[in-house]
Scaffold this motif. Structure first.
Motif, PDB file in Angstrom:
ATOM      1  N   GLU A  74      14.772   7.385  -8.414  1.00  0.00           N
ATOM      2  CA  GLU A  74      14.720   7.722  -6.989  1.00  0.00           C
ATOM      3  C   GLU A  74      14.632   6.432  -6.174  1.00  0.00           C
ATOM      4  O   GLU A  74      13.868   5.524  -6.506  1.00  0.00           O
ATOM      5  N   VAL A  75      15.418   6.359  -5.118  1.00  0.00           N
ATOM      6  CA  VAL A  75      15.393   5.202  -4.215  1.00  0.00           C
ATOM      7  C   VAL A  75      14.937   5.679  -2.845  1.00  0.00           C
ATOM      8  O   VAL A  75      15.533   6.593  -2.269  1.00  0.00           O
ATOM      9  N   ILE A  76      13.847   5.079  -2.348  1.00  0.00           N
ATOM     10  CA  ILE A  76      13.333   5.468  -1.040  1.00  0.00           C
ATOM     11  C   ILE A  76      13.299   4.249  -0.123  1.00  0.00           C
ATOM     12  O   ILE A  76      13.377   3.106  -0.578  1.00  0.00           O
ATOM     13  N   LEU A  77      13.196   4.506   1.170  1.00  0.00           N
ATOM     14  CA  LEU A  77      13.090   3.443   2.167  1.00  0.00           C
ATOM     15  C   LEU A  77      11.640   3.314   2.619  1.00  0.00           C
ATOM     16  O   LEU A  77      10.945   4.320   2.820  1.00  0.00           O
ATOM     17  N   SER A  78      11.193   2.092   2.786  1.00  0.00           N
ATOM     18  CA  SER A  78       9.852   1.879   3.327  1.00  0.00           C
ATOM     19  C   SER A  78       9.800   2.320   4.781  1.00  0.00           C
ATOM     20  O   SER A  78      10.713   2.043   5.570  1.00  0.00           O
ATOM     21  N   ASN A  79       8.725   3.004   5.129  1.00  0.00           N
ATOM     22  CA  ASN A  79       8.514   3.431   6.518  1.00  0.00           C
ATOM     23  C   ASN A  79       7.544   2.524   7.261  1.00  0.00           C
ATOM     24  O   ASN A  79       7.270   2.743   8.447  1.00  0.00           O
ATOM     25  N   SER A  80       7.029   1.510   6.573  1.00  0.00           N
ATOM     26  CA  SER A  80       6.065   0.610   7.208  1.00  0.00           C
ATOM     27  C   SER A  80       6.760  -0.267   8.250  1.00  0.00           C
ATOM     28  O   SER A  80       7.867  -0.764   8.019  1.00  0.00           O
ATOM     29  N   ASN A  81       6.098  -0.447   9.372  1.00  0.00           N
ATOM     30  CA  ASN A  81       6.633  -1.294  10.427  1.00  0.00           C
ATOM     31  C   ASN A  81       6.291  -2.758  10.128  1.00  0.00           C
ATOM     32  O   ASN A  81       5.123  -3.130  10.078  1.00  0.00           O
ATOM     33  N   THR A  82       7.315  -3.596   9.921  1.00  0.00           N
ATOM     34  CA  THR A  82       7.072  -5.012   9.643  1.00  0.00           C
ATOM     35  C   THR A  82       7.527  -5.904  10.808  1.00  0.00           C
ATOM     36  O   THR A  82       7.563  -7.111  10.667  1.00  0.00           O
ATOM     37  N   GLU A  83       7.872  -5.296  11.932  1.00  0.00           N
ATOM     38  CA  GLU A  83       8.237  -6.062  13.141  1.00  0.00           C
ATOM     39  C   GLU A  83       6.953  -6.607  13.761  1.00  0.00           C
ATOM     40  O   GLU A  83       6.060  -5.850  14.162  1.00  0.00           O
TER      41      GLU A  83
ATOM     42  N   ASN B 249       1.142  -2.750 -11.423  1.00  0.00           N
ATOM     43  CA  ASN B 249       2.356  -2.964 -12.216  1.00  0.00           C
ATOM     44  C   ASN B 249       3.623  -2.712 -11.392  1.00  0.00           C
ATOM     45  O   ASN B 249       4.563  -2.059 -11.855  1.00  0.00           O
ATOM     46  N   ILE B 250       3.639  -3.254 -10.178  1.00  0.00           N
ATOM     47  CA  ILE B 250       4.794  -3.123  -9.286  1.00  0.00           C
ATOM     48  C   ILE B 250       5.532  -4.466  -9.246  1.00  0.00           C
ATOM     49  O   ILE B 250       4.937  -5.499  -8.955  1.00  0.00           O
ATOM     50  N   SER B 251       6.798  -4.435  -9.550  1.00  0.00           N
ATOM     51  CA  SER B 251       7.620  -5.643  -9.498  1.00  0.00           C
ATOM     52  C   SER B 251       8.259  -5.773  -8.123  1.00  0.00           C
ATOM     53  O   SER B 251       8.498  -4.778  -7.427  1.00  0.00           O
ATOM     54  N   VAL B 252       8.550  -7.012  -7.740  1.00  0.00           N
ATOM     55  CA  VAL B 252       9.217  -7.303  -6.464  1.00  0.00           C
ATOM     56  C   VAL B 252      10.437  -8.165  -6.736  1.00  0.00           C
ATOM     57  O   VAL B 252      10.358  -9.181  -7.442  1.00  0.00           O
TER      58      VAL B 252
ATOM     59  N   VAL C 298       5.657   3.812  -6.604  1.00  0.00           N
ATOM     60  CA  VAL C 298       6.856   2.982  -6.750  1.00  0.00           C
ATOM     61  C   VAL C 298       6.619   1.948  -7.844  1.00  0.00           C
ATOM     62  O   VAL C 298       5.525   1.372  -7.952  1.00  0.00           O
ATOM     63  N   SER C 299       7.636   1.692  -8.665  1.00  0.00           N
ATOM     64  CA  SER C 299       7.509   0.684  -9.723  1.00  0.00           C
ATOM     65  C   SER C 299       8.269  -0.601  -9.406  1.00  0.00           C
ATOM     66  O   SER C 299       8.014  -1.639 -10.023  1.00  0.00           O
ATOM     67  N   LEU C 300       9.206  -0.549  -8.444  1.00  0.00           N
ATOM     68  CA  LEU C 300       9.992  -1.727  -8.088  1.00  0.00           C
ATOM     69  C   LEU C 300      10.248  -1.739  -6.588  1.00  0.00           C
ATOM     70  O   LEU C 300      10.702  -0.740  -6.015  1.00  0.00           O
ATOM     71  N   ILE C 301       9.939  -2.873  -5.954  1.00  0.00           N
ATOM     72  CA  ILE C 301      10.250  -3.090  -4.544  1.00  0.00           C
ATOM     73  C   ILE C 301      11.434  -4.047  -4.463  1.00  0.00           C
ATOM     74  O   ILE C 301      11.407  -5.130  -5.059  1.00  0.00           O
ATOM     75  N   ILE C 302      12.467  -3.646  -3.736  1.00  0.00           N
ATOM     76  CA  ILE C 302      13.584  -4.547  -3.447  1.00  0.00           C
ATOM     77  C   ILE C 302      13.481  -4.937  -1.977  1.00  0.00           C
ATOM     78  O   ILE C 302      13.519  -4.084  -1.092  1.00  0.00           O
ATOM     79  N   ALA C 303      13.319  -6.229  -1.729  1.00  0.00           N
ATOM     80  CA  ALA C 303      13.107  -6.746  -0.375  1.00  0.00           C
ATOM     81  C   ALA C 303      14.235  -7.682   0.017  1.00  0.00           C
ATOM     82  O   ALA C 303      14.905  -8.272  -0.837  1.00  0.00           O
TER      83      ALA C 303
ATOM     84  N   ASP D 288       0.838  -1.205   0.000  1.00  0.00           N
ATOM     85  CA  ASP D 288       0.000   0.000   0.000  1.00  0.00           C
ATOM     86  C   ASP D 288       0.875   1.259   0.000  1.00  0.00           C
ATOM     87  O   ASP D 288       0.559   2.246  -0.681  1.00  0.00           O
ATOM     88  N   GLU D 289       1.952   1.214   0.752  1.00  0.00           N
ATOM     89  CA  GLU D 289       2.889   2.343   0.794  1.00  0.00           C
ATOM     90  C   GLU D 289       3.531   2.550  -0.584  1.00  0.00           C
ATOM     91  O   GLU D 289       3.700   3.687  -1.037  1.00  0.00           O
ATOM     92  N   ALA D 290       3.889   1.458  -1.239  1.00  0.00           N
ATOM     93  CA  ALA D 290       4.488   1.552  -2.570  1.00  0.00           C
ATOM     94  C   ALA D 290       3.507   2.154  -3.576  1.00  0.00           C
ATOM     95  O   ALA D 290       3.886   2.989  -4.409  1.00  0.00           O
ATOM     96  N   ILE D 291       2.251   1.741  -3.489  1.00  0.00           N
ATOM     97  CA  ILE D 291       1.222   2.287  -4.389  1.00  0.00           C
ATOM     98  C   ILE D 291       1.067   3.789  -4.159  1.00  0.00           C
ATOM     99  O   ILE D 291       1.028   4.589  -5.099  1.00  0.00           O
TER     100      ILE D 291
END
Length: 368
Positions: free
Chosen positions: A354-363, A93-96, A59-64, A52-55
């Motif tokens: 542009e490269v950004i960091l996710s702010n979502s808490n996944t803990e 159309n978001i790649s992971v 964002v077009s690409l998520i690197i995890a 949801d944050e990426a949308i």
């Protein structure tokens, strides 16, 4: 404009996929190699809140770090969290892409990031998982094109020994060849024996880089058919592995170092086994779940082992063998977010991405 495969190649230059464990699922998870990419988001996990944050951020690409798809997907049920995640990614159309145990193992990867944060020096691999095979390539080049061919090979991975690059050996000689009918020789003419002053350029290559080196060599070589040899070597290549072990600048009590770990890794609490007044100096680190390597850490002389997901009986075993343990949680692997952004920013070469960091808490855990 760059496409996803450009970013994947960049990530795999840092953390090659062959460094990943056999059970791991790294690389493209969802999406396409050919989609254009203008904005990347780096995250530890791919949860629905992260998508949801990426949308929201276009964002077009998520690197995890942790793969979205670990097990075989038998159905995509959009009434489940995983189903909704997959649906949203495809709809928008978001790649992971995932870089997991290969990024743990790679030089400068997650375990090295953790050691840097904790000021652990002189590190070496805790548990070897991979050793690269080496080959030697010998290429015969006319003197006029020596520099172009040698540099093309070196810039694509040949001749890297330790902290040195462009390592080659060159010997001069005379080459002969006779072009046949239908050829288009750079030197000489059909059916006439040609004599050329040539240089034999030899260099060592890590086997996974061989194809790139040969391609670069052929592109730089003036001959229609470049002459070269490739020979396997028994020389040991670079060793890669999971975890790191090193030393602190000075001895410190387990209690005081545990406080330093809390501060450096920004965790509200952590679990510790061992005598809190005991001084520690040699420290092993393994990001993620590393409980099965307690005996390795002890055998290598560690006073302290830092890893996540330590279970009761394994922690008890470590305690009884005299190995202190700090368990700050699995989630400390989030250090990869900042490190990955810095790597991409430094290597994108002004591609206007542009490269950004996710702010979502996944803990998943809360501390009360």
């Amino acid at each position: 404009m760059a496409v996803n495969s450009d970013i994947f190649q960049l990530m795999e230059k840092w953390a090659p996929k062959h460094l990943a464990y056999d059970w791991d699922n790294v690389g493209l998870q969802i999406g396409s190699f050919n989609n254009q990419v203008s904005k990347i988001m780096v995250t530890l996990d791919v949860l629905e809140s992260v998508v949801d944050e990426a949308i929201e951020n276009h964002v077009s690409l998520i690197i995890a770090h942790h793969p979205l798809l670990f097990k075989q997907v038998k159905q995509v049920n959009v009434d489940t969290s995983q189903g909704r995640i997959i649906q949203k990614l495809i709809q928008h159309n978001i790649s992971v892409y995932a870089s997991h145990t290969n990024l743990d193992t790679a030089d400068g990867g997650v375990n090295d990031m953790l050691c840097d944060l904790l000021n652990i020096k002189g590190t070496k691999v805790l548990q070897q998982t991979y050793q690269e095979d080496l080959v030697k390539i010998a290429v015969f080049v006319p003197k006029t094109h020596l520099n172009e061919v040698r540099d093309a090979m070196s810039e694509n991975g040949a001749g890297h020994i330790g902290d040195y690059s462009h390592c080659t050996f060159q010997s001069e000689g005379q080459g002969t060849f006779m072009p046949q009918e239908g050829t288009n020789p750079y030197i000489g003419s059909a059916n006439n024996l040609a004599y050329v002053d040539e240089v034999k350029v030899e260099s060592i290559i890590q086997l996974p880089k061989l194809a790139h080196v040969i391609e670069a060599m052929k592109n730089a070589h003036p001959y229609e058919e470049a002459a070269y040899d490739v020979m396997p070597l028994h020389n040991p290549g670079q060793t890669y592995g999971i975890g790191r072990i090193g030393t602190l600048e000075k001895e410190v009590t387990l209690h005081d170092f545990a406080e330093q770990v809390k501060h450096a890794l920004k965790v509200p609490s952590l679990r510790v086994t061992g005598d809190l007044t005991k001084e520690v100096k040699k420290v092993a680190v393994l990001g993620g779940s590393g409980e099965k390597f307690i005996h390795t850490a002890k055998k290598m002389g560690a006073d302290l082992y830092i890893t996540g997901d330590m279970t009761f009986h394994i922690a008890q075993d470590a305690w009884q063998m005299g190995l202190s343990v700090i368990d700050p949680g699995h989630h400390v692997e989030k250090v990869m977010k900042k490190g990955t952004k810095e790597y991409l920013d430094n290597h994108l070469n002004n591609k206007n991405i542009e490269v950004i960091l996710s702010n979502s808490n996944t803990e998943p855990f809360q501390f009360i």
